[in-house]
Design a protein around this motif. Structure first.
Motif, PDB file in Angstrom:
ATOM      1  N   ALA A  86       0.866  -9.513  -4.483  1.00 60.89           N
ATOM      2  CA  ALA A  86      -0.624 -10.132  -5.180  1.00 60.89           C
ATOM      3  C   ALA A  86      -0.863  -9.081  -6.451  1.00 60.89           C
ATOM      4  N   GLY A  87      -0.585  -8.156  -6.276  1.00 57.51           N
ATOM      5  CA  GLY A  87      -0.903  -7.096  -7.588  1.00 57.51           C
ATOM      6  C   GLY A  87      -1.803  -6.092  -6.974  1.00 57.51           C
ATOM      7  N   HIS A  88      -1.910  -5.638  -5.682  1.00 54.32           N
ATOM      8  CA  HIS A  88      -3.114  -4.698  -5.260  1.00 54.32           C
ATOM      9  C   HIS A  88      -2.231  -3.748  -4.865  1.00 54.32           C
ATOM     10  N   LEU A  89      -2.580  -2.396  -5.324  1.00 56.86           N
ATOM     11  CA  LEU A  89      -1.898  -1.131  -5.066  1.00 56.86           C
ATOM     12  C   LEU A  89      -2.753   0.118  -4.728  1.00 56.86           C
ATOM     13  N   SER A 149     -11.547  -0.078   0.449  1.00 53.74           N
ATOM     14  CA  SER A 149     -12.505  -0.816  -0.566  1.00 53.74           C
ATOM     15  C   SER A 149     -11.931  -2.174  -0.664  1.00 53.74           C
ATOM     16  N   LEU A 150     -10.898  -2.763  -0.257  1.00 51.83           N
ATOM     17  CA  LEU A 150     -10.423  -3.868  -0.403  1.00 51.83           C
ATOM     18  C   LEU A 150     -10.684  -4.784   0.866  1.00 51.83           C
ATOM     19  N   ASP A 151     -11.527  -5.838   0.911  1.00 52.43           N
ATOM     20  CA  ASP A 151     -11.759  -6.433   2.387  1.00 52.43           C
ATOM     21  C   ASP A 151     -10.606  -7.025   2.963  1.00 52.43           C
ATOM     22  N   ILE A 152      -9.530  -7.496   2.049  1.00 50.15           N
ATOM     23  CA  ILE A 152      -8.474  -8.386   2.793  1.00 50.15           C
ATOM     24  C   ILE A 152      -7.286  -7.525   3.307  1.00 50.15           C
ATOM     25  N   ALA A 153      -7.484  -6.130   3.045  1.00 50.32           N
ATOM     26  CA  ALA A 153      -6.490  -5.115   3.395  1.00 50.32           C
ATOM     27  C   ALA A 153      -6.470  -4.912   4.504  1.00 50.32           C
ATOM     28  N   THR A 154      -6.726  -5.820   5.688  1.00 51.08           N
ATOM     29  CA  THR A 154      -6.582  -5.301   7.106  1.00 51.08           C
ATOM     30  C   THR A 154      -5.838  -6.228   7.996  1.00 51.08           C
ATOM     31  N   LYS A 179       1.613  -7.419   5.782  1.00 49.59           N
ATOM     32  CA  LYS A 179       0.403  -7.422   4.887  1.00 49.59           C
ATOM     33  C   LYS A 179       0.682  -6.476   3.604  1.00 49.59           C
ATOM     34  N   LEU A 180       1.062  -5.398   3.552  1.00 47.10           N
ATOM     35  CA  LEU A 180       1.357  -4.389   2.607  1.00 47.10           C
ATOM     36  C   LEU A 180       2.261  -5.409   1.524  1.00 47.10           C
ATOM     37  N   LYS A 181       3.243  -6.230   2.074  1.00 44.35           N
ATOM     38  CA  LYS A 181       4.204  -6.721   1.176  1.00 44.35           C
ATOM     39  C   LYS A 181       3.666  -7.825   0.427  1.00 44.35           C
ATOM     40  N   SER A 182       2.566  -8.626   1.101  1.00 49.70           N
ATOM     41  CA  SER A 182       2.123  -9.608   0.472  1.00 49.70           C
ATOM     42  C   SER A 182       0.940  -9.110  -0.607  1.00 49.70           C
TER      43      SER A 182
END
Ligand SMILES: Nc1ncnc2c1ncn2[C@@H]1O[C@H](COP(=O)(O)OP(=O)(O)OP(=O)(O)O)[C@@H](O)[C@H]1O
Length: 558
Positions: A169-172, A111-116, A162-165
């Motif tokens: 940035a506050g996304h979990l 559901s989060l575009d940048i999580a790729t 990517k997960l670390k960044s």
């Protein structure tokens, strides 16, 4: 609530000690735990009660039943899913204490575009395709297909970065939230366990059999912190091994607590259906039919089939005897089996026929409505399928580099060959399977592709989705069993297909051995209230009949 609870239900509602309450299918778990929650949650106490469910639908149902007492839904009480409980009481406080701001929670990374992350060919892959551990990421088996070990390794490294960044940035997502909870439980840096035990006096968990290792660790922590833990569930309904739930871990967890007496009145199903459910259960418990269906004398119907399309007419003939019942829902382990038997259309995803696999890729490549990402994927899949069909078995499974070296082709030249192959074979849309198989063979000949033709067998019409729509004569509602979990309906047709997996499952059933596949059948059969039709492939019909007769299931053969 005007319902009269049974003594077993009351022992859960009134328990002072807490513990694990095993409940059979149709035991009325929801009403029972909501009743307990309503009584305990409105007691004037400084500490609250949490009611935790596994799905949003169950949480909404519990909330709906509490609307008559609005204070139940206010602090210090809590009603929600296990994900929302972990996010709110473990991950958010941990994150706030560490980073001094609030995180944003996502149900999944897709559901989060940048999580790729970007693959070698520029295709982006969602972080949902990875499992994350402390310090590393692991790419799923499915996403590994068609990728070299080197690409997989590089993807895993980038996914972890990517997960670390994202975390910074506050996304979990829910798995990352669990990782944070695990870290806190292990290191106790911020004293979050103490905060949770100061807030809750009791935590009630529905469907405990669906907990994964991280969930169980959290529940253990709550119990160790002195919170009264009430867990309710049916271990035989544990069917999420693929999502990381291990039945052995759940069993150890509930055994380590205070096991209470079993709630064994089944308010849903008829006596005959209860008997099948008893037979399918690994555990020794037996159910007593106690609801309106308890006076229903309809036997379980056993119908054999050779072709999946035979099932519809057989079911129609069984149903003609029971005009008062509503039409059955068709259930199967694989959604495609249920869809095809119910007269619908399979998605074709699950067929392993080589002709179907190639047809699907050619269709995606040549269909004008496909996106460019889909086309690129389809072209790669064609290359891979042709390699897997190579007559030299070692080469068929070799790395792409080795295979291409043996052909004397560069990657680019091989992709071009695949494209020419797809154009020569054409789009399968509108063609019957035999005609499309012939076109594939001709394309192979024309382009002189070295390939084992015996593997290109004409697929069965049931798995062929590119011809015209199926006839509407026998059309029923259908679902895979996993999606129908937690639901109930008047009549069910449960499909038992042929093959080695069924052979193994039947052996386990006959010998009393537990397995995920056997539990899936248990969940499917226990959805029915009054009529259960077992549609069994002829190859296994005798064995199923013998097991059911051995276990005294009232049976009608059609
Ligand atoms: N004490 C009772 N008296 C009459 N009906 C009851 C009682 N308890 C539950 N029921 C009814 O039994 C049916 C089954 O209940 P429910 O769907 O909550 O079962 P469940 O335990 O969640 O089952 P499963 O785990 O198989 O999904 C419901 O229709 C419910 O209203």
């Amino acid at each position: 609530m005007n319902m009269e609870f049974t003594s077993a239900q009351r022992s859960l509602i009134e328990s002072e000690s807490g513990g694990f309450f095993e409940a059979c299918p149709g035991a009325g778990k929801t009403q029972t735990i909501v009743e307990r929650f309503a009584r305990r949650g409105s007691a004037r106490s400084r500490r609250g009660v949490a009611l935790i469910t596994f799905t949003n639908a169950a949480a909404e149902e519990a909330q709906r039943r509490c609307t008559h007492k609005p204070e139940l839904l206010q602090a210090p009480n809590f009603v929600g899913t296990i994900d929302s409980f972990i996010n709110r009481f473990f991950a958010a406080p941990f994150y706030k204490a560490k980073f001094r701001r609030s995180p944003t929670f996502w149900e999944s990374w897709s559901s989060l575009d940048i999580a790729t992350v970007q693959g070698f060919k520029g295709r982006s892959i969602s972080l949902d395709e990875f499992r994350f551990f402390r310090g590393r990421a692991e790419l799923s088996q499915q996403a590994r297909r068609g990728r070299s070990p080197q690409e997989c390794k590089s993807l895993e490294q980038r996914a972890f970065q990517k997960l670390k960044s994202l975390l910074k940035a506050g996304h979990l997502d829910s798995d990352t939230a669990r990782l944070l909870a695990e870290v806190e439980i292990e290191k106790r840096t911020y004293g979050i366990g103490d905060l949770v035990s100061a807030r809750f006096e009791e935590v009630i968990v529905d469907e405990v059999q669906d907990c994964n290792s991280a969930d169980l660790l959290i529940l253990n922590t709550l119990r160790d912190a002195g919170i009264r833990l009430i867990t309710v569930g049916d271990i035989d309904q544990s069917i999420y091994e693929f999502r990381g739930t291990l039945v052995s871990e759940v069993r150890d967890f509930v055994e380590s607590g205070n096991r209470q007496s079993r709630i064994n009145t089944n308010f849903r199903s008829s006596p005959a259906i209860c008997k099948v459910v008893d037979s399918l259960r690994e555990g020794s418990g037996t159910d007593i039919a106690g609801g309106v269906a308890s006076s229903c004398e309809i036997p379980v119907h056993l119908v054999g089939y050779g072709k999946i399309s035979d099932i519809g007419p057989s079911v129609k003939s069984v149903m003609s005897q029971y005009q008062e019942l509503s039409q059955p829902v068709f259930l199967a382990y694989k959604g495609d089996d249920a869809a095809l038997a119910a007269g619908g259309r399979a998605k074709g995803r699950l067929s392993s026929s080589k002709v179907v696999v190639l047809a699907r890729s050619c269709n995606q490549l040549l269909n004008p409505s496909s996106t460019s990402a889909k086309r690129t994927r389809a072209l790669i899949d064609i290359g891979l399928s042709l390699q897997r069909l190579h007559p030299d078995k070692v080469l068929a499974k070799a790395s792409e580099e080795k295979y291409l070296a043996s052909l004397g082709l560069t990657k680019g030249a091989y992709r071009e060959l695949c494209l020419r192959f797809a154009v020569a074979a054409g789009d399968p849309a509108g063609l019957p399977p035999s005609a499309y198989r012939e076109k594939l063979v001709k394309a192979v000949d024309r382009l002189e592709i070295d390939l084992n033709r015996k593997s290109l067998r004409t697929p069965a019409s049931e798995v062929w989705i590119w011809e015209e729509a199926p006839s509407a004569e026998y059309q029923y509602e259908h679902s895979n069993i996993h999606q129908f979990k937690g639901m109930e309906t008047d009549s069910v047709t449960l499909i038992i297909p042929h093959g080695w997996q069924t052979r193994k499952t039947l052996q386990e059933w006959r010998e009393g051995v537990g397995s995920e596949a056997r539990r899936v059948l248990y969940v499917g059969a226990s959805r029915a209230k009054r009529l259960l039709i077992l549609a069994v492939h002829n190859e296994h019909l005798r064995e199923v009949k013998e097991i059911l007769e051995r276990d005294n299931v009232p049976l009608a053969l059609s």
